[in-house]
Design a protein around this motif. Structure first.
Motif, PDB file in Angstrom:
ATOM      1  N   GLY A 163     112.288  43.754  95.895  1.00  0.00           N
ATOM      2  CA  GLY A 163     112.457  42.981  97.116  1.00  0.00           C
ATOM      3  C   GLY A 163     111.221  43.132  97.983  1.00  0.00           C
ATOM      4  O   GLY A 163     110.609  44.210  98.020  1.00  0.00           O
ATOM      5  N   ARG A 189     121.501  46.556  92.430  1.00  0.00           N
ATOM      6  CA  ARG A 189     121.983  45.529  91.499  1.00  0.00           C
ATOM      7  C   ARG A 189     122.825  46.150  90.387  1.00  0.00           C
ATOM      8  O   ARG A 189     123.859  45.608  89.996  1.00  0.00           O
ATOM      9  CB  ARG A 189     120.783  44.788  90.910  1.00  0.00           C
ATOM     10  N   ALA A 228     113.017  39.330  94.870  1.00  0.00           N
ATOM     11  CA  ALA A 228     113.802  38.714  95.940  1.00  0.00           C
ATOM     12  C   ALA A 228     112.962  38.694  97.208  1.00  0.00           C
ATOM     13  O   ALA A 228     112.259  39.656  97.516  1.00  0.00           O
ATOM     14  CB  ALA A 228     115.097  39.485  96.170  1.00  0.00           C
ATOM     15  N   ASP A 230     112.098  36.296 101.245  1.00  0.00           N
ATOM     16  CA  ASP A 230     112.531  35.332 102.242  1.00  0.00           C
ATOM     17  C   ASP A 230     111.849  33.997 101.960  1.00  0.00           C
ATOM     18  O   ASP A 230     111.417  33.740 100.845  1.00  0.00           O
ATOM     19  CB  ASP A 230     112.223  35.851 103.647  1.00  0.00           C
ATOM     20  N   VAL A 249     113.586  34.785  93.686  1.00  0.00           N
ATOM     21  CA  VAL A 249     114.894  34.465  94.261  1.00  0.00           C
ATOM     22  C   VAL A 249     114.774  34.496  95.778  1.00  0.00           C
ATOM     23  O   VAL A 249     114.328  35.499  96.353  1.00  0.00           O
ATOM     24  CB  VAL A 249     115.971  35.473  93.797  1.00  0.00           C
ATOM     25  N   ASP A 251     116.801  34.933  98.899  1.00  0.00           N
ATOM     26  CA  ASP A 251     118.111  35.554  99.050  1.00  0.00           C
ATOM     27  C   ASP A 251     118.978  34.793 100.049  1.00  0.00           C
ATOM     28  O   ASP A 251     118.478  34.036 100.888  1.00  0.00           O
ATOM     29  CB  ASP A 251     117.951  37.008  99.498  1.00  0.00           C
ATOM     30  N   TYR A 333     127.708  30.177  98.825  1.00  0.00           N
ATOM     31  CA  TYR A 333     127.508  31.602  98.600  1.00  0.00           C
ATOM     32  C   TYR A 333     128.819  32.374  98.577  1.00  0.00           C
ATOM     33  O   TYR A 333     128.878  33.475  98.006  1.00  0.00           O
ATOM     34  CB  TYR A 333     126.598  32.177  99.687  1.00  0.00           C
ATOM     35  N   PHE A 380     119.508  32.444  92.636  1.00  0.00           N
ATOM     36  CA  PHE A 380     120.437  33.488  93.057  1.00  0.00           C
ATOM     37  C   PHE A 380     121.756  33.391  92.302  1.00  0.00           C
ATOM     38  O   PHE A 380     122.359  34.428  91.965  1.00  0.00           O
ATOM     39  CB  PHE A 380     120.695  33.385  94.558  1.00  0.00           C
ATOM     40  N   THR A 386     121.551  39.600  93.608  1.00  0.00           N
ATOM     41  CA  THR A 386     120.133  39.840  93.892  1.00  0.00           C
ATOM     42  C   THR A 386     119.853  39.405  95.322  1.00  0.00           C
ATOM     43  O   THR A 386     119.403  38.289  95.576  1.00  0.00           O
ATOM     44  CB  THR A 386     119.239  39.060  92.907  1.00  0.00           C
ATOM     45  N   SER A 387     120.129  40.280  96.243  1.00  0.00           N
ATOM     46  CA  SER A 387     119.981  39.961  97.654  1.00  0.00           C
ATOM     47  C   SER A 387     118.911  40.839  98.281  1.00  0.00           C
ATOM     48  O   SER A 387     118.683  41.970  97.838  1.00  0.00           O
ATOM     49  CB  SER A 387     121.313  40.167  98.386  1.00  0.00           C
ATOM     50  N   ASN A 388     118.265  40.318  99.297  1.00  0.00           N
ATOM     51  CA  ASN A 388     117.276  41.086 100.042  1.00  0.00           C
ATOM     52  C   ASN A 388     117.924  41.854 101.195  1.00  0.00           C
ATOM     53  O   ASN A 388     117.221  42.372 102.058  1.00  0.00           O
ATOM     54  CB  ASN A 388     116.193  40.151 100.594  1.00  0.00           C
TER      55      ASN A 388
END
Length: 433
Positions: A163, A189, A228, A230, A249, A251, A333, A380, A386-388
């Protein structure tokens, strides 16, 4: 007490493993002094490797682990030797007790690092406990942390998901205010542990992130599968250029924030067009500014009634359309099945990527952005989780560090302290104590 061993100050103060033995002690009101001598064998002459004869002795003061809630000072009587053939003079080596030219014993250094990493104490508090100056404690902590924790060759092993985000490390008028924060998202993850800080790079640009990636080994870059980030396209370009097979990705947090920002801009524009001024208490659009940013299924009955009343006004049609797109993005989401969420998001992107009617300026701009980042947004759903978000959490931790450790003026020292605080080193520190 049966089989009790005789009292030994060397063992109690843990000086025996440092190669020291106490010969005298002095207890002062605010500190304790232990006079010590080395117990290790003398080193030979560095020139001819022959034995030397005792020449004289020097006194070296070291801050040690505090006992009895007050600092402990070691006064080590270090012998000096003279080689008769080559007339060279050298000191007895006490590197087991302290690093060369160091002012803290090795036990005091480990206590200081543990206080920073595990106990989250400030350097000022650690310095006060040891009875040394702030700079002395800071230099010792950063040197030990770099040697034991940061410069280890296997620290980047197993990293497959990265990230990246920017962080404001100082708020001044002069100098670069931002750094690029690089996070290991693999444990989050795989649900094997918390995320950890990998690096803090000066600047927030494509070149800053790309330079860091290219400085790593080929094996590291080959292992990284996902990055990941912005909405900043510079990080995407850097990742794609430095890693051939990487998947970028965008996020969910930043996608929703992007759409929410367009919703706010639309509301503010219509506010000006219909009432001719900025939002005030009692204005319909101003009164639902927070309600509009809430997921529809979470609204109370009273909030739903207020929102419906605003949307029923024909002058607010553009706001209603933008609000519906915002809710569709959230629903994508929140879909229980990633495939269903991907279908919803694809439908949203296709609906606003072209042919947006006049009067929907914010949606037209949003459609261009989402069309350009289409692959990153939809990726995503192919890699759920897989999020920031952990990156933002570590950013918050670093912001707290900036507020508590006000003595940092050097970016090098700040980066090292950040890695100690958020680099995932707690288990290692526990194992070394």
């Amino acid at each position: 007490m049966r089989n009790a061993t005789p009292p030994c100050l060397d063992t109690f103060c843990r000086l025996d493993r440092l190669g020291l033995s106490v010969t005298a002690q002095r207890v002062e009101p605010d500190h304790t002094v232990l006079r010590c001598r080395p117990t290790t064998p003398p080193s030979p002459c560095p020139g001819c490797a022959g034995p030397g004869v005792r020449h004289d002795a020097v006194l070296r003061r070291l801050a040690h682990v505090p006992f009895g809630w007050k600092p402990t000072i070691l006064e080590v009587v270090v012998p000096r030797y003279r080689c008769v053939p080559c007339r060279r003079i050298w000191r007895h080596s006490i590197t087991a007790a302290a690093p060369s030219k160091g002012k803290l014993s090795r036990d005091a250094i480990m206590l200081a690092v543990k206080s920073i990493v595990v106990d989250r104490m400030s350097i000022a508090r650690v310095a006060a406990n040891l009875g040394v100056a702030w700079n002395t404690a800071s230099d010792a902590i950063l040197a030990a942390g770099t040697e034991l924790l940061i410069d280890t060759p296997d620290r980047l092993d197993g990293v497959t998901i990265v990230g990246v985000d920017e962080h404001a490390w100082r708020h001044t008028r002069h100098g670069d205010k931002y750094v690029t924060v690089i996070i290991d998202l693999t444990p989050t993850r795989t649900r094997t542990g918390p995320s950890r800080l990998l690096a803090v790079v000066e600047g927030r640009s494509k070149q800053a992130f790309k330079t860091w990636l290219e400085a790593q080994t080929d094996s590291f870059r080959n292992r990284v599968e996902i990055v990941a980030m912005d909405g900043f396209t510079g990080y995407k370009s850097a990742a794609v250029e430095a890693i051939d097979t990487v998947t970028t990705v965008m996020d969910p947090y930043h996608v929703v924030a992007l759409v929410g920002d367009k919703l706010d801009r639309c509301r503010q524009r219509i506010q000006q067009e219909t009432l001719g001024h900025r939002g005030r208490s009692g204005d319909p659009l101003y009164g639902i500014r927070r309600v509009a940013r809430t997921r529809a299924s979470l609204l109370t009955e009273k909030q739903q009634h207020r929102l419906a009343k605003v949307l029923a006004d024909e002058r607010h049609v553009a706001f209603e359309v933008t609000w519906s797109i915002y809710q569709d993005v959230i629903d994508a989401y929140q879909a229980p099945d990633p495939a269903e969420g991907k279908k919803i998001m694809t439908r949203v992107i296709d609906a606003i990527k072209a042919g947006v009617p006049a009067g929907l300026d914010e949606l037209r701009s949003l459609g261009q952005t989402m069309k350009r980042r289409r692959d990153d947004i939809l990726a995503f759903f192919d890699h759920p989780g897989t999020s920031n978000g952990p990156t933002e959490a570590i950013n918050g931790l670093l912001e707290h560090l900036r507020g508590t450790a006000r003595g940092f003026r050097s970016i090098v020292n700040y980066v090292a302290r950040c890695l100690l605080d958020a680099g995932g080193f707690r288990p290692l520190i526990h194992s070394l104590l």
